[in-house]
Design a protein around this motif. Structure first.
Motif, PDB file in Angstrom:
ATOM      1  N   SER A  29      -0.151  -3.590   5.317  1.00  0.00           N
ATOM      2  CA  SER A  29       0.798  -4.612   5.732  1.00  0.00           C
ATOM      3  C   SER A  29       2.333  -4.461   4.926  1.00  0.00           C
ATOM      4  O   SER A  29       3.057  -4.332   5.790  1.00  0.00           O
ATOM      5  CB  SER A  29       0.339  -6.081   5.590  1.00  0.00           C
ATOM      6  OG  SER A  29      -1.014  -6.510   5.703  1.00  0.00           O
ATOM      7  N   ALA A  30       2.178  -4.241   3.673  1.00  0.00           N
ATOM      8  CA  ALA A  30       3.590  -3.648   3.228  1.00  0.00           C
ATOM      9  C   ALA A  30       4.299  -2.570   3.767  1.00  0.00           C
ATOM     10  O   ALA A  30       5.292  -2.541   3.972  1.00  0.00           O
ATOM     11  CB  ALA A  30       3.402  -3.506   1.837  1.00  0.00           C
ATOM     12  N   HIS A  83      -5.467  -4.412   2.333  1.00  0.00           N
ATOM     13  CA  HIS A  83      -4.878  -5.333   3.421  1.00  0.00           C
ATOM     14  C   HIS A  83      -3.265  -5.313   3.261  1.00  0.00           C
ATOM     15  O   HIS A  83      -2.726  -5.216   4.064  1.00  0.00           O
ATOM     16  CB  HIS A  83      -5.554  -6.675   3.466  1.00  0.00           C
ATOM     17  CG  HIS A  83      -5.731  -7.226   4.869  1.00  0.00           C
ATOM     18  ND1 HIS A  83      -4.391  -7.592   5.466  1.00  0.00           N
ATOM     19  CD2 HIS A  83      -6.429  -7.008   6.039  1.00  0.00           C
ATOM     20  CE1 HIS A  83      -4.707  -8.149   6.511  1.00  0.00           C
ATOM     21  NE2 HIS A  83      -5.988  -7.849   6.799  1.00  0.00           N
ATOM     22  N   SER A  84      -3.037  -5.790   2.034  1.00  0.00           N
ATOM     23  CA  SER A  84      -1.540  -6.145   1.822  1.00  0.00           C
ATOM     24  C   SER A  84      -0.860  -4.835   1.760  1.00  0.00           C
ATOM     25  O   SER A  84       0.205  -4.404   2.181  1.00  0.00           O
ATOM     26  CB  SER A  84      -1.355  -6.946   0.499  1.00  0.00           C
ATOM     27  OG  SER A  84      -1.679  -8.149   1.047  1.00  0.00           O
ATOM     28  N   GLY A 110       6.843  -5.967   2.253  1.00  0.00           N
ATOM     29  CA  GLY A 110       7.447  -4.568   2.518  1.00  0.00           C
ATOM     30  C   GLY A 110       8.751  -4.414   3.183  1.00  0.00           C
ATOM     31  O   GLY A 110       9.344  -3.427   3.026  1.00  0.00           O
ATOM     32  N   ARG A 160       4.707 -10.837  -7.383  1.00  0.00           N
ATOM     33  CA  ARG A 160       5.414  -9.628  -7.590  1.00  0.00           C
ATOM     34  C   ARG A 160       7.063  -9.836  -7.744  1.00  0.00           C
ATOM     35  O   ARG A 160       7.614  -8.960  -7.880  1.00  0.00           O
ATOM     36  CB  ARG A 160       5.160  -8.576  -6.682  1.00  0.00           C
ATOM     37  CG  ARG A 160       3.614  -7.796  -6.551  1.00  0.00           C
ATOM     38  CD  ARG A 160       3.386  -6.797  -5.561  1.00  0.00           C
ATOM     39  NE  ARG A 160       3.558  -7.486  -3.942  1.00  0.00           N
ATOM     40  CZ  ARG A 160       2.613  -7.953  -3.299  1.00  0.00           C
ATOM     41  NH1 ARG A 160       1.467  -7.791  -3.896  1.00  0.00           N
ATOM     42  NH2 ARG A 160       2.785  -8.230  -2.287  1.00  0.00           N
ATOM     43  N   VAL A 220       0.240  -4.025  -4.769  1.00  0.00           N
ATOM     44  CA  VAL A 220      -0.170  -5.094  -4.057  1.00  0.00           C
ATOM     45  C   VAL A 220      -1.308  -5.415  -4.527  1.00  0.00           C
ATOM     46  O   VAL A 220      -2.119  -4.753  -5.208  1.00  0.00           O
ATOM     47  CB  VAL A 220      -0.435  -4.591  -2.687  1.00  0.00           C
ATOM     48  CG1 VAL A 220       0.863  -4.672  -1.700  1.00  0.00           C
ATOM     49  CG2 VAL A 220      -1.087  -3.023  -2.299  1.00  0.00           C
ATOM     50  N   GLU A 221      -1.895  -6.589  -3.852  1.00  0.00           N
ATOM     51  CA  GLU A 221      -3.217  -7.219  -4.463  1.00  0.00           C
ATOM     52  C   GLU A 221      -4.460  -6.884  -3.692  1.00  0.00           C
ATOM     53  O   GLU A 221      -5.513  -7.420  -4.054  1.00  0.00           O
ATOM     54  CB  GLU A 221      -2.877  -8.746  -4.631  1.00  0.00           C
ATOM     55  CG  GLU A 221      -3.113  -9.442  -3.330  1.00  0.00           C
ATOM     56  CD  GLU A 221      -2.006  -9.246  -2.344  1.00  0.00           C
ATOM     57  OE1 GLU A 221      -0.881  -8.803  -2.518  1.00  0.00           O
ATOM     58  OE2 GLU A 221      -2.342  -9.457  -1.056  1.00  0.00           O
ATOM     59  N   SER A 222      -4.104  -6.008  -2.451  1.00  0.00           N
ATOM     60  CA  SER A 222      -5.358  -5.571  -1.885  1.00  0.00           C
ATOM     61  C   SER A 222      -4.967  -4.440  -0.908  1.00  0.00           C
ATOM     62  O   SER A 222      -3.875  -4.198  -0.617  1.00  0.00           O
ATOM     63  CB  SER A 222      -5.880  -6.700  -1.114  1.00  0.00           C
ATOM     64  OG  SER A 222      -5.136  -7.026  -0.094  1.00  0.00           O
ATOM     65  N   ALA A 231       2.755 -10.359   3.098  1.00  0.00           N
ATOM     66  CA  ALA A 231       2.633  -8.865   2.471  1.00  0.00           C
ATOM     67  C   ALA A 231       3.562  -7.982   3.593  1.00  0.00           C
ATOM     68  O   ALA A 231       4.167  -7.190   3.004  1.00  0.00           O
ATOM     69  CB  ALA A 231       1.305  -8.178   2.752  1.00  0.00           C
TER      70      ALA A 231
END
Lengths: 395, 294
Positions: free
Chosen positions: A62-63, A58-59, B77, B116, A54-56, B73
């Protein structure tokens, strides 16, 4: 099998054994070795997981939230600024009752920017609804991860778990650690099967608006789960773990020579090792000193802490975090336990090891001496007084 | 908290949206076009608030709301979980948000999801301001619009900035599909949703959704206003595939922007100024020329 491993590698191996379906993380020192290890396992085909770069943070949080909501076991790890950037999502994950597993490589918070160890990052998240375990050594980190999954994913619990390990001291230190076999772990940890998930055959809405008529009940429910169900479940899971793996590491609290102790020190994490050494020395001189190590910090095991400390005449709380403008959070909580008690020990608080300053045997010996003196609430240990001139406030 | 119910539509009535809400209509068109085998993630905003007040929900597909900026995000997931479960060929993922949740606070998470390559359709419901908090300017608020944080005054004529070119920003990630649609043209909108979902990989769809409360017009005018935005050239309906403009919604006889502006209270402070209206006409003319809308 016993191996000589870096702490981060031990974590990666433990997580691999838990078979998470989705791993998402963002690089931050000193956590990065953990996810590098996991990325390599995935790249080598040894771990069949979706690794989401991810890019942060936070993400990342979230993921794993999204994955967990689909009924897939997940993992993330972070540290310091990353944990604080995640914090919005971490409160959300707990409120949504999703049992995410997070390893926090404990590190100081900026400013000034500092990559070394203290507990300020995860302590700042103590009110989030996450279960928090603090590990003393590599073995505990490995064991807490495996048991943490089992506790968080229990259908009665459904809460996220943060395993806290001291940055560098544990993440980069090498130790002998027993890495269990896959067969043992499979026997202990069943596949994740949540009572609710996103499923096209049974469409649910997750994350609704909770107005004043329902919000408080959701908070009460988390409090009830933590303070009743989790505190009861931890010893049960620990016994089950012991029957398969032959050791009992996950506890609410651990005691070291407290039975007849007049002075009991309280601490969390890797500094417990140093304290135990000092206690051995003190005992050899006939001094009755012991240690209460808080393993489970959330939920806070009030009864156990109270019953162990009440027998001492003096208690010294040593912590690597501070509520600026107040005292150390652990000191405050322990003091509150004895509020109004007639035979309360004298409790003093000490702040040590912030931003990676070494906590030496001498530090602990000094604490023991100070504990015997006048009650104090918040003494900063090992300050370099020469640096306390005014211009130094801004660096 | 969770909720469950049954209906024929994938997004059903009973929610608390305002009369004439363009977003509620657009959301139903999107998820009905997507079909039952869809999981939706939702950013915080009007759509989330009016559709899912506990214990009720208007969603008849699996739906999840987490926070304001992380819909893409969370969608990443969800998609990764479906991939892990071997269900990615059967289940579609739609991540949704408003213009603020997408183009401002959620842009990083959206860019990450696109870069991505997640198999997710991101839908931005563009009502051109932060309506849920009471009409504040976002980066998709149009030039001159009166919002509570871009009010006209002695030295201001409303929002001083042009709309962020979000369809192009997404397209610049070199994704298979990035497009705009309007709730005023439901068939075109649903065709785009279906087209997007027929493609594997990241997709983006920005839907113009008039807001009677925020734009200050009579609720019965939602579709007319939506069509005037398209018909004047102010809201070009465009489709990009792998970074190339492949299709535009033609408007052979563009309407003057004044017809669009005069129906809305948010432009009331400029409709009587030829100079200010001319500035907006210039934006429309530029769109018509650039995208060859005629």
């Amino acid at each position: 099998m016993k191996k000589f491993l870096e702490g981060s590698q031990a974590v990666a191996k433990a997580v691999k054994l838990a078979k998470p379906g989705v791993i998402s993380a963002y690089p931050i020192t000193p956590q990065t070795h953990i996810v590098e290890g996991l990325a390599q396992f995935v790249a080598d085909g040894e771990l069949k997981s979706e690794f989401v770069n991810v890019e942060s943070e936070h993400s990342a949080a979230s993921a794993v939230l999204g994955a967990e909501a689909c009924g897939v076991r997940s993992f993330t790890a972070t540290s310091s600024q990353g944990l604080i950037l995640m914090s919005e999502v971490l409160f959300n994950i707990a409120g949504m009752r999703l049992p995410v597993m997070l390893v926090c490589a404990n590190r100081a918070l900026s400013a000034p920017i500092n990559i070394w160890n203290d507990h300020q990052d995860s302590i700042a998240l103590r009110d989030s609804g996450w279960i928090q375990f603090y590990a003393e050594n590599h073995q505990e980190v490995v064991d807490f991860i495996l048991q943490g999954y089992k506790i968080g994913e229990n259908p009665k619990i459904m809460l996220p778990v943060m395993v806290c390990m001291d940055g560098y001291i544990l993440t980069h230190g090498m130790e002998v650690v027993d890495i269990p076999s896959q067969e043992q772990v499979d026997k202990f940890l069943p596949p994740y099967n949540p009572p609710y998930k996103l499923d096209i055959d049974n469409p649910l809405s997750l994350g609704l608006l909770g107005d004043p008529t329902v919000y408080m009940e959701t908070r009460y429910a988390i409090q009830d789960t933590l303070n009743n169900d989790v505190l009861k479940l931890i010893p049960q899971v620990s016994s089950e773990f012991e029957s398969i793996f032959g050791r009992r590491t996950l506890k609410l609290v651990e005691t070291y020579k407290t039975e007849d102790a007049e002075v009991i020190l309280v601490a969390m994490g890797s500094v417990a090792g140093t304290i135990k050494d000092v206690i051995d020395e003190e005992r050899s001189k006939g001094k009755k000193v012991g240690l209460l190590k808080i393993v489970t910090y959330r939920p806070f095991p009030k009864e156990e802490v109270f019953n162990i400390l009440k027998q001492a005449s003096r208690v010294g709380v040593i912590e690597k975090a501070i509520s600026l403008g107040s005292d150390g959070p652990l000191y405050t909580e322990i003091s509150a336990l004895f509020s109004g008690e007639k035979n309360s020990p004298q409790i003093s608080g000490f702040i040590a090891g912030l931003g990676g300053r070494d906590i030496t045997e001498k530090t602990i010996q000094t604490v023991i001496e100070l504990v015997k003196g006048k009650k104090t609430s918040c003494i900063f240990m090992d300050l370099n007084k020469e640096l306390l001139w005014e211009d130094f406030r801004v660096i | 908290m969770l909720s469950k119910h049954f209906s024929e539509h994938n997004f059903v009535s009973g929610h608390t949206a305002c009369a004439g809400c363009g977003q509620a209509l657009a959301a139903r068109l999107v998820v009905d076009a997507a079909g039952k085998n869809t999981i939706a993630t939702n950013a915080t905003g009007c759509l989330e608030v009016f559709s899912t007040k506990a214990p009720q929900s208007s969603w008849n597909i699996p739906w999840i709301h987490s926070l304001f900026e992380n819909s893409a995000a969370v969608g990443s997931g969800v998609e990764s979980a479906l991939r892990y479960l071997g269900k990615i060929d059967k289940v579609r993922v739609i991540s949704q948000g408003g213009d603020g949740g997408t183009s401002d606070i959620g842009l990083q998470a959206l860019s990450g999801m696109l870069e991505r390559g997640h198999d997710v359709l991101y839908v931005c419901y563009d009502n051109e301001a932060y309506m849920n908090t009471g009409i504040q300017r976002s980066s998709l608020t149009p030039f001159s619009a009166n919002t509570t944080t871009s009010p006209p005054g002695k030295v201001s004529t409303g929002n001083p900035k042009l709309k962020k070119p979000l369809v192009e920003i997404c397209s610049a990630h070199h994704i298979p599909y990035s497009a705009s649609a309007s709730v005023g043209y439901p068939q075109d909108l649903q065709r785009k949703v279906k087209k997007a979902l027929s493609i594997r990989g990241p997709k983006f769809l920005q839907i113009h959704c008039p807001c009677p409360l925020g734009w200050r017009y009579e609720p019965g005018l939602t579709l007319e206003i939506a069509r005037l935005a398209v018909g004047s050239g102010l809201y070009p309906l465009i489709e990009y595939e792998y970074g190339k403009l492949t299709k535009v919604f033609k408007i052979p006889k563009p309407k003057p922007v004044e017809e669009y502006l005069k129906l809305q209270g948010r432009f009331r402070h400029i409709v009587n100024s030829q100079e200010e209206v001319a500035k907006i006409q210039k934006i429309a003319d530029k769109n018509i020329d650039y995208y060859q809308l005629k």
